[in-house]
Design a protein around this motif. Structure first.
Motif, PDB file in Angstrom:
ATOM      1  N   ALA A   1       0.777  -1.225   0.031  1.00  0.00           N
ATOM      2  CA  ALA A   1       0.027   0.119   0.088  1.00  0.00           C
ATOM      3  C   ALA A   1       0.860   1.338   0.047  1.00  0.00           C
ATOM      4  O   ALA A   1       0.811   2.243  -0.768  1.00  0.00           O
ATOM      5  CB  ALA A   1      -1.024  -0.028   1.108  1.00  0.00           C
TER       6      ALA A   1
ATOM      7  N   PHE B   1      -7.599   4.029  -5.733  1.00  0.00           N
ATOM      8  CA  PHE B   1      -8.441   3.398  -4.694  1.00  0.00           C
ATOM      9  C   PHE B   1      -8.606   2.085  -5.377  1.00  0.00           C
ATOM     10  O   PHE B   1      -8.348   0.781  -4.787  1.00  0.00           O
ATOM     11  CB  PHE B   1      -9.672   3.817  -4.478  1.00  0.00           C
ATOM     12  CG  PHE B   1     -10.524   3.295  -3.187  1.00  0.00           C
ATOM     13  CD1 PHE B   1     -10.527   3.468  -1.987  1.00  0.00           C
ATOM     14  CD2 PHE B   1     -11.596   2.368  -3.583  1.00  0.00           C
ATOM     15  CE1 PHE B   1     -11.108   2.716  -1.054  1.00  0.00           C
ATOM     16  CE2 PHE B   1     -12.394   1.440  -2.879  1.00  0.00           C
ATOM     17  CZ  PHE B   1     -12.174   1.968  -1.439  1.00  0.00           C
TER      18      PHE B   1
ATOM     19  N   GLU C   1      -5.214   0.041  -5.482  1.00  0.00           N
ATOM     20  CA  GLU C   1      -4.839  -0.543  -4.106  1.00  0.00           C
ATOM     21  C   GLU C   1      -5.728  -1.684  -3.709  1.00  0.00           C
ATOM     22  O   GLU C   1      -5.006  -2.791  -3.033  1.00  0.00           O
ATOM     23  CB  GLU C   1      -5.225   0.649  -3.187  1.00  0.00           C
ATOM     24  CG  GLU C   1      -3.943   0.812  -2.009  1.00  0.00           C
ATOM     25  CD  GLU C   1      -4.079   2.125  -1.058  1.00  0.00           C
ATOM     26  OE1 GLU C   1      -4.397   3.070  -1.508  1.00  0.00           O
ATOM     27  OE2 GLU C   1      -4.100   1.937   0.040  1.00  0.00           O
ATOM     28  N   LEU C   2      -6.890  -1.658  -3.500  1.00  0.00           N
ATOM     29  CA  LEU C   2      -7.843  -2.565  -3.444  1.00  0.00           C
ATOM     30  C   LEU C   2      -7.621  -3.872  -3.996  1.00  0.00           C
ATOM     31  O   LEU C   2      -7.680  -4.756  -3.380  1.00  0.00           O
ATOM     32  CB  LEU C   2      -9.110  -1.987  -3.256  1.00  0.00           C
ATOM     33  CG  LEU C   2     -10.308  -2.941  -2.676  1.00  0.00           C
ATOM     34  CD1 LEU C   2      -9.982  -2.926  -1.143  1.00  0.00           C
ATOM     35  CD2 LEU C   2     -11.607  -2.420  -2.707  1.00  0.00           C
TER      36      LEU C   2
ATOM     37  N   GLU D   1      -4.167  -5.414  -3.304  1.00  0.00           N
ATOM     38  CA  GLU D   1      -4.179  -5.963  -1.829  1.00  0.00           C
ATOM     39  C   GLU D   1      -5.016  -7.104  -1.949  1.00  0.00           C
ATOM     40  O   GLU D   1      -4.598  -8.163  -1.312  1.00  0.00           O
ATOM     41  CB  GLU D   1      -4.796  -4.758  -0.838  1.00  0.00           C
ATOM     42  CG  GLU D   1      -4.669  -5.430   0.399  1.00  0.00           C
ATOM     43  CD  GLU D   1      -4.783  -4.343   1.395  1.00  0.00           C
ATOM     44  OE1 GLU D   1      -4.577  -2.948   1.168  1.00  0.00           O
ATOM     45  OE2 GLU D   1      -5.189  -4.625   2.798  1.00  0.00           O
TER      46      GLU D   1
END
Lengths: 114, 139
Positions: B19, B37, B40-41, B44
């Motif tokens: 992140a 967003f 990143e999501l 991850e």
């Protein structure tokens, strides 16, 4: 990641989460969250306005606690997610099974309706 | 095309490094908030899947993450040397209508599917290679 609980006059437990609900965030609050939510029958409102990021592990935590509370005859609802987080709740179908509110009054009424 | 690469270990605490790396790169990438967003999501969740499924015996391994930018397109490639696992083969999640029926699993792949513009998997040289593509729409 911070977690705080306030007992409102109407009996609702208002739980405020602050920080990223990712793996690290969940590890930091999970035990306390479960302790606050699922140990007694109550109406619980979880304020998400301080949560800028929600990963699947965070949803898992919300879902497990909502289920546990439900099994005790209580109810958990969510309050004021930021738009990105609300989108995650909709994308995963969670918004359809854990009610989401923008106003505290409406959230309390729903939490106490179980 | 500009590319960047990060190596992480198959440890949960490495997700924070991922992140941090993506947010640091974004100072150069200049993505919209929405695209950062999504990136990143999805990244991850994909790495979380590798942590959970690739190495059942729990030994130490590295995961290679390569990000390339070309115009408004971001391509993220995640490589691991774990056992074959194709997340695209996981059936689409059917959403529960009640809390009692709701299942805890399968959320990560639903998020990856929803937040990428395209998604590819291949098995090559004993490696899982998952490619996530994002098209940024400037705000």
């Amino acid at each position: 990641m911070q977690i705080n609980m306030t007992r409102l006059e109407n009996g609702v437990k208002l739980i405020t989460l602050d920080g990223r609900l990712d793996m690290q965030g969940v590890n930091e609050i999970d035990m306390k969250f479960t302790g606050l939510v699922s140990t007694e029958k109550a109406g619980v409102v979880v304020d998400l306005s301080g949560v800028p990021y929600l990963a699947s592990i965070g949803i898992r935590s919300l879902l497990m606690n909502a289920k546990a509370l439900n099994a005790r005859g209580g109810k958990l609802v969510l309050l004021r997610p930021v738009p990105f987080v609300e989108d995650v709740l909709k994308t995963t179908g969670i918004a359809g099974i854990i009610p989401v509110f923008q106003e505290l009054d409406a959230a309390c009424t729903a939490a106490l309706s179980a | 095309m500009t590319c960047h690469q990060l190596e992480i270990k198959n440890q949960p605490q490495e997700l924070a490094r991922l992140a941090g790396w993506l947010n640091w790169l974004d100072m150069d990438l200049g993505l919209s908030h929405r695209c950062l967003f999504r990136l990143e999501l999805a990244a991850e969740e994909a790495v979380t899947n590798v942590l959970e499924y690739a190495y059942p015996s729990g030994e130490d391994h590295s995961i290679t993450i390569r990000l390339c930018q070309e115009g408004h397109s971001i391509t993220l490639e995640i490589q691991d040397e774990g056992q074959a696992y194709n997340p695209l083969a996981v059936p689409e999640k059917v959403f529960a209508t009640t809390l009692q029926e709701a299942e805890i699993g399968g959320l990560g792949i639903a998020l990856i599917r929803n937040y990428t513009d395209s998604l590819h998997y291949r098995r090559e040289n004993q490696k899982n290679i998952l490619t996530l593509v994002f098209h940024d729409v400037p705000e």
